[in-house]
Design an enzyme around this catalytic site. Structure first.
Site, PDB file in Angstrom:
ATOM      1  CG  PHE B 123      17.667  98.937  -3.267  1.00 20.72           C
ATOM      2  CD1 PHE B 123      19.030  99.211  -3.369  1.00 20.72           C
ATOM      3  CD2 PHE B 123      17.274  97.656  -2.881  1.00 20.72           C
ATOM      4  CE1 PHE B 123      19.975  98.218  -3.112  1.00 20.72           C
ATOM      5  CE2 PHE B 123      18.216  96.659  -2.629  1.00 20.72           C
ATOM      6  CZ  PHE B 123      19.573  96.953  -2.744  1.00 20.72           C
ATOM      7  CD  GLU B 127      15.444  90.370 -11.799  1.00 17.59           C
ATOM      8  OE1 GLU B 127      15.397  89.209 -12.265  1.00 17.59           O
ATOM      9  OE2 GLU B 127      16.229  91.238 -12.178  1.00 17.59           O
ATOM     10  N   PRO B 128      10.831  88.413  -9.721  1.00 19.83           N
ATOM     11  CG  PRO B 128       9.132  88.461 -11.335  1.00 19.83           C
ATOM     12  CD  PRO B 128      10.425  89.109 -10.955  1.00 19.83           C
ATOM     13  CG  ASP B 240      26.603  95.795   5.256  1.00 20.26           C
ATOM     14  OD1 ASP B 240      25.909  94.822   5.614  1.00 20.26           O
ATOM     15  OD2 ASP B 240      27.789  95.700   4.878  1.00 20.26           O
ATOM     16  N   GLY B 242      21.233 100.123   5.009  1.00 21.32           N
ATOM     17  CA  GLY B 242      19.778 100.064   5.022  1.00 21.32           C
ATOM     18  C   GLY B 242      19.239  99.320   6.233  1.00 21.32           C
ATOM     19  CD  GLN B 336      -3.298  88.037  24.043  1.00 21.18           C
ATOM     20  OE1 GLN B 336      -3.280  88.013  22.815  1.00 21.18           O
ATOM     21  NE2 GLN B 336      -4.085  87.255  24.762  1.00 21.18           N
ATOM     22  N   GLY B 339      -6.885  93.410  24.217  1.00 17.46           N
ATOM     23  CA  GLY B 339      -7.986  92.452  24.139  1.00 17.46           C
ATOM     24  C   GLY B 339      -8.655  92.508  22.771  1.00 17.46           C
ATOM     25  CD  GLU B 363      16.502  97.768   3.419  1.00 17.35           C
ATOM     26  OE1 GLU B 363      17.559  97.819   4.071  1.00 17.35           O
ATOM     27  OE2 GLU B 363      15.961  98.763   2.910  1.00 17.35           O
ATOM     28  CB  THR B 365      14.296  86.495   5.256  1.00 14.84           C
ATOM     29  OG1 THR B 365      15.393  85.595   5.021  1.00 14.84           O
ATOM     30  CG2 THR B 365      13.543  86.739   3.955  1.00 14.84           C
TER      31      THR B 365
HETATM   32  C1  LIG Z   1       6.626  95.804   1.571  1.00 12.55           C
HETATM   33  C2  LIG Z   1       7.808  95.260   0.820  1.00 12.55           C
HETATM   34  C3  LIG Z   1       8.769  96.131   0.353  1.00 12.55           C
HETATM   35  C4  LIG Z   1       9.867  95.667  -0.359  1.00 12.55           C
HETATM   36  N1  LIG Z   1      10.768  96.569  -0.862  1.00 12.55           N
HETATM   37  C5  LIG Z   1      11.770  96.118  -1.675  1.00 12.55           C
HETATM   38  C6  LIG Z   1      12.607  97.060  -2.360  1.00 12.55           C
HETATM   39  O1  LIG Z   1      12.478  98.263  -2.205  1.00 12.55           O
HETATM   40  N2  LIG Z   1      13.560  96.587  -3.189  1.00 12.55           N
HETATM   41  C7  LIG Z   1      13.739  95.241  -3.386  1.00 12.55           C
HETATM   42  O2  LIG Z   1      14.623  94.886  -4.138  1.00 12.55           O
HETATM   43  N3  LIG Z   1      12.956  94.337  -2.744  1.00 12.55           N
HETATM   44  C8  LIG Z   1      11.963  94.733  -1.917  1.00 12.55           C
HETATM   45  N4  LIG Z   1      11.139  93.831  -1.291  1.00 12.55           N
HETATM   46  C9  LIG Z   1      11.373  92.420  -1.499  1.00 12.55           C
HETATM   47  C10 LIG Z   1      12.029  91.738  -0.296  1.00 12.55           C
HETATM   48  O3  LIG Z   1      13.312  92.231  -0.089  1.00 12.55           O
HETATM   49  C11 LIG Z   1      12.015  90.238  -0.523  1.00 12.55           C
HETATM   50  O4  LIG Z   1      10.674  89.836  -0.372  1.00 12.55           O
HETATM   51  C12 LIG Z   1      12.921  89.484   0.419  1.00 12.55           C
HETATM   52  O5  LIG Z   1      14.261  89.727   0.126  1.00 12.55           O
HETATM   53  C13 LIG Z   1      12.664  87.991   0.388  1.00 12.55           C
HETATM   54  O6  LIG Z   1      12.660  87.511  -0.916  1.00 12.55           O
HETATM   55  P1  LIG Z   1      11.442  86.615  -1.441  1.00 12.55           P
HETATM   56  O7  LIG Z   1      10.206  87.317  -1.089  1.00 12.55           O
HETATM   57  O8  LIG Z   1      11.685  86.294  -2.845  1.00 12.55           O
HETATM   58  O9  LIG Z   1      11.503  85.316  -0.551  1.00 12.55           O
HETATM   59  P2  LIG Z   1      12.428  84.010  -0.787  1.00 12.55           P
HETATM   60  O10 LIG Z   1      13.820  84.404  -1.003  1.00 12.55           O
HETATM   61  O11 LIG Z   1      11.761  83.154  -1.780  1.00 12.55           O
HETATM   62  O12 LIG Z   1      12.293  83.351   0.636  1.00 12.55           O
HETATM   63  C14 LIG Z   1      11.207  82.524   1.044  1.00 12.55           C
HETATM   64  C15 LIG Z   1      11.589  81.884   2.369  1.00 12.55           C
HETATM   65  O13 LIG Z   1      12.713  81.058   2.199  1.00 12.55           O
HETATM   66  C16 LIG Z   1      13.738  81.406   3.068  1.00 12.55           C
HETATM   67  N5  LIG Z   1      15.032  81.185   2.453  1.00 12.55           N
HETATM   68  C17 LIG Z   1      15.444  81.586   1.235  1.00 12.55           C
HETATM   69  N6  LIG Z   1      16.710  81.175   1.017  1.00 12.55           N
HETATM   70  C18 LIG Z   1      17.086  80.525   2.115  1.00 12.55           C
HETATM   71  C19 LIG Z   1      18.293  79.878   2.510  1.00 12.55           C
HETATM   72  N7  LIG Z   1      19.371  79.853   1.728  1.00 12.55           N
HETATM   73  N8  LIG Z   1      18.322  79.289   3.710  1.00 12.55           N
HETATM   74  C20 LIG Z   1      17.250  79.346   4.528  1.00 12.55           C
HETATM   75  N9  LIG Z   1      16.123  79.940   4.221  1.00 12.55           N
HETATM   76  C21 LIG Z   1      16.036  80.523   3.027  1.00 12.55           C
HETATM   77  C22 LIG Z   1      13.485  82.855   3.380  1.00 12.55           C
HETATM   78  O14 LIG Z   1      14.106  83.277   4.583  1.00 12.55           O
HETATM   79  C23 LIG Z   1      11.991  82.890   3.427  1.00 12.55           C
HETATM   80  O15 LIG Z   1      11.579  82.459   4.689  1.00 12.55           O
HETATM   81  C24 LIG Z   1      10.036  94.286  -0.559  1.00 12.55           C
HETATM   82  C25 LIG Z   1       9.081  93.399  -0.053  1.00 12.55           C
HETATM   83  C26 LIG Z   1       7.962  93.865   0.597  1.00 12.55           C
HETATM   84  C27 LIG Z   1       6.942  92.898   1.051  1.00 12.55           C
END
Ligand SMILES: Cc1cc2nc3c(=O)[nH]c(=O)nc-3n(C[C@H](O)[C@H](O)[C@H](O)COP(=O)(O)OP(=O)(O)OC[C@H]3O[C@@H](n4cnc5c(N)ncnc54)[C@H](O)[C@@H]3O)c2cc1C
Lengths: 259, 381
Positions: B123, B127-128, B240, B242, B336, B339, B363, B365
């Site tokens: 899925f 993106e960056p 939903d 997932g 914890q 230890g 999926e 945060t």
């Molecule tokens: C092991 C792993 C597997 C993954 N697998 C997938 C995958 O299969 N497919 C895929 O598409 N993605 C995948 N991801 C990506 C993952 O879903 C994203 O990392 C996640 O959605 C968060 O996006 P970001 O990392 O860009 O963080 P950001 O969106 O940049 O968030 C950074 C921080 O800002 C907070 N934040 C952002 N916007 C708001 C807001 N409006 N209000 C308050 N707080 C906010 C966030 O909660 C977080 O604490 C994977 C990531 C990992 C590490």
């Protein structure tokens, strides 16, 4: 030669707290020693054709659940013998009841059992049922192979392998280490539990009267059951690694744990 | 009837647990340390239906309900979080959208090999420059005759290093904002498909999480899932479902941590008694067990609602939020209780601790979940 095989399986109790065992489904599990038996039957069917019927005597829910596991593994038919009058049956009464069901079922070539169950550990039911049905019987079977004159059976003893020849019908118990049972697939579980394939029979269906089974039909009666805890002692073995391992080997040999 | 359902769940849990303890538990530490994907076990799991838990039997799946799905994911995750992630993502956000939004033709084309685990799904939304805000994606798919020309830079893709069938979220109409996003299925063997290096992750290390880059990939127009502009709708529907899986995954990891802690607490002596006799340890164990049970019930509730075709989005979000935060708390306590040894790789709890941590991020945060839940609750009263 196609083989029609009956496999007798039991839903065993996981925890017992006293003489009056509760056979609730959540406290029960298909006897692990029966899994290699089911596997043996399914492999024979795959190789030679025929059918596999799982048969269990037990309470409705736990019994049906064990049979569904057998169906999930791939058996063709499942029969549950379930009747209130069967409660309290010892191994003789159990064998009487199983023998009566087997006599009622379609033509069969082999009746297979586990060597024992994990909750009572008597090992009686296979040989007793064979005797009641007047069938030739071999215990602890390791392999079954078809030959012109019938079946070639290998039987495991501690350090020996005996080879027999029999012509069906016959009854066998299967050595638990003879084969690794297959994993049950999700498809198997789904199908087994969705399609109601377990056929339930009562005492009346097999022509037995209540006195022939249950406590009155039993030759033995359990008076009490209590847990015995063995004292554990800790010995330290000293010396070099070689000395320690030699002494450990000697000690295990003396206790009869290794041969 | 109810009894039969209960029995089925019990047998299912027991048999999946048997398999996982025999095949996965013994290798879990090694595949974590070496960050290797265990193909041999994955093949076996495929044959047993673990990659098509809810797909219909006629498409190669096991045809089970959501509740059964959560049991399988919980049990796999109890043995290995990374394989729990692999199967959860594959079943829920890769295969499910094809089943729910694909045409009959598309289902026949992609579902059977995915459901049988012969191919692995991914899925690809993140993106960056687009994480929590999915509408910020920059990938494009421009129609050219019977094809789309896809250019995409996808980050952090679960199963990314091994996936054959990838759901790419992309802009088919760059001018249309949120409504311009669509899902196009791109297969690994397409020219221009390239996987980046595997991420060197803190946890879930056996999962080949990687970036995927598509450069001028020409994909037949028949690979568009549903219609143009449906991308976000498909994405949200998939997430939903997932999230129920991720919640179950978090419960499985926490359960493993609890069991390890109980064994350790009974066996480790300090001050002349097993540490389990100290009230401080008992209280930790009590809280761990209670919170796990509460999480499991939230998962169960969300799964049951979905199985009854009732709305479950809010409940799924609550289950995911609570279960994943529980998993972090529980695995932290597990370290914890162990230890100093809990901080060592000699015991599995440090792995559980690392694995649990990400469940609060992917999926959606925890912060995004709280926003979604609050929105629903604020409208409710
Ligand atoms: C092991 C792993 C597997 C993954 N697998 C997938 C995958 O299969 N497919 C895929 O598409 N993605 C995948 N991801 C990506 C993952 O879903 C994203 O990392 C996640 O959605 C968060 O996006 P970001 O990392 O860009 O963080 P950001 O969106 O940049 O968030 C950074 C921080 O800002 C907070 N934040 C952002 N916007 C708001 C807001 N409006 N209000 C308050 N707080 C906010 C966030 O909660 C977080 O604490 C994977 C990531 C990992 C590490």
């Amino acid at each position: 030669m196609k083989l029609n095989i009956i496999v007798c399986i039991k839903s065993t109790v996981l925890h017992a707290s006293g003489v009056n065992i509760i056979r609730a489904p959540e406290l029960s599990e298909l006897n692990p020693f029966d899994l290699p038996v089911l596997e043996t039957a399914l492999l024979l069917k795959k190789k030679l054709g025929g059918s596999v019927t799982a048969l269990s005597m037990g309470p409705q829910e736990a019994g049906a659940s064990a049979l569904c596991e057998a169906l999930a593994m791939g058996v063709d038919k499942a029969v549950l013998l379930c009747d209130k009058a069967l409660a309290g049956s010892d191994t003789l009464a159990t064998s009487t009841a199983l023998g009566a069901v087997i006599a009622k079922l379609d033509q069969f070539d082999l009746v297979l059992f586990g060597t024992r169950t994990c909750d009572s550990d008597t090992g009686h039911v296979g040989p007793q049922t064979a005797t009641l049905l007047d069938l030739p019987f071999i215990s602890n079977v390791n392999s079954i192979e078809q030959i012109d004159t019938g079946l070639r059976i290998e039987r495991m003893l501690d350090e020996y392998m005996e080879t027999y020849e029999i012509s069906p019908p016959a009854a066998l118990t299967i050595h638990p280490n003879s084969v690794q049972p297959r994993d049950i697939s999700l498809m198997g579980i789904q199908e087994a539990f969705e399609k109601d394939k377990v056929k339930t029979m009562s005492l009346a269906d097999i022509g037995l009267s209540p006195e022939q089974v249950g406590e009155t039909g039993s030759g033995t009666k359990v008076l009490s059951m209590k847990q015995v805890s063995r004292k554990r002692i800790c010995d330290f073995i000293e010396g070099t690694v070689e000395q320690q391992s030699d002494e450990l080997l000697e000690c295990l040999k003396k206790k009869g744990i290794i041969g | 009837m109810d009894n039969k359902i209960t029995e089925k769940k019990r047998v299912l849990r027991r048999r999946v647990r048997d398999f996982c303890e025999r095949e996965i538990v013994p290798i879990a530490k090694e595949i974590d340390q070496e960050a290797s994907f265990p193909w041999e076990v994955v093949d076996k799991m495929g044959k047993l239906g673990y990659f098509g838990i809810q797909a219909p039997p006629e498409l190669g799946g096991a045809g089970m309900d959501t509740l059964s799905y959560t049991i399988v994911i919980e049990e796999i995750s109890r043995a290995c979080g990374a394989l729990g992630l692999c199967t959860s993502v594959h079943n829920s956000v890769a295969l499910f959208p094809i089943l729910a939004f694909g045409s009959d033709e598309q289902k026949k084309r992609w579902a059977p090999s995915l459901a049988r685990g012969e191919k692995i799904g991914a899925f690809c939304l993140t993106e960056p420059n687009a994480g929590s805000d999915a509408s910020g994606i920059e990938s494009t798919a421009i129609r050219d005759g019977d094809h789309y020309v896809v250019n995409a830079n996808k980050a952090l893709v679960t199963n990314g290093g091994v996936a054959d069938t990838c759901l790419i979220f992309t802009r088919t109409d760059p001018e249309a904002g949120r409504r311009g996003i669509s899902v196009i299925v791109v297969e690994r063997d397409t020219t221009g498909f390239k996987t980046g290096d595997l991420e060197n992750l803190m946890g879930m290390r056996a999962n080949p999480v990687a970036s995927i880059r598509l450069t001028d990939c020409r994909v037949p127009k028949e690979n568009l899932l549903s219609k143009e502009g449906m991308g976000l709708k498909i994405g949200l529907a998939a997430l939903d479902v997932g999230r129920i899986g991720i919640a179950a995954q978090a419960v499985g990891i926490a359960q493993a941590a609890l069991e390890a802690s109980v064994h350790y607490a009974n066996q480790r002596h300090q001050f002349g008694v097993p540490i389990a006799n100290h009230q401080a340890i008992q209280f930790m164990i009590a809280d761990m067990a209670t919170e796990i049970e509460a999480s499991r019930l939230l998962v169960l509730q969300a799964a049951k609602l979905r199985d009854r075709n009732k709305p479950f989005s809010q409940e799924s979000a609550m289950a995911k939020l609570f279960a994943t935060e529980t998993s972090s708390r529980v695995t932290d306590k597990a370290v914890q209780i162990h230890g100093g040894y809990g901080y060592s790789k000699s015991y599995p709890v440090e792995r559980y601790y690392r694995d649990a941590r990400i469940t609060r991020i992917y999926e959606g945060t925890a912060e995004i979940h709280r926003m979604v839940i609050a929105k629903g609750v604020l409208q409710q009263y």
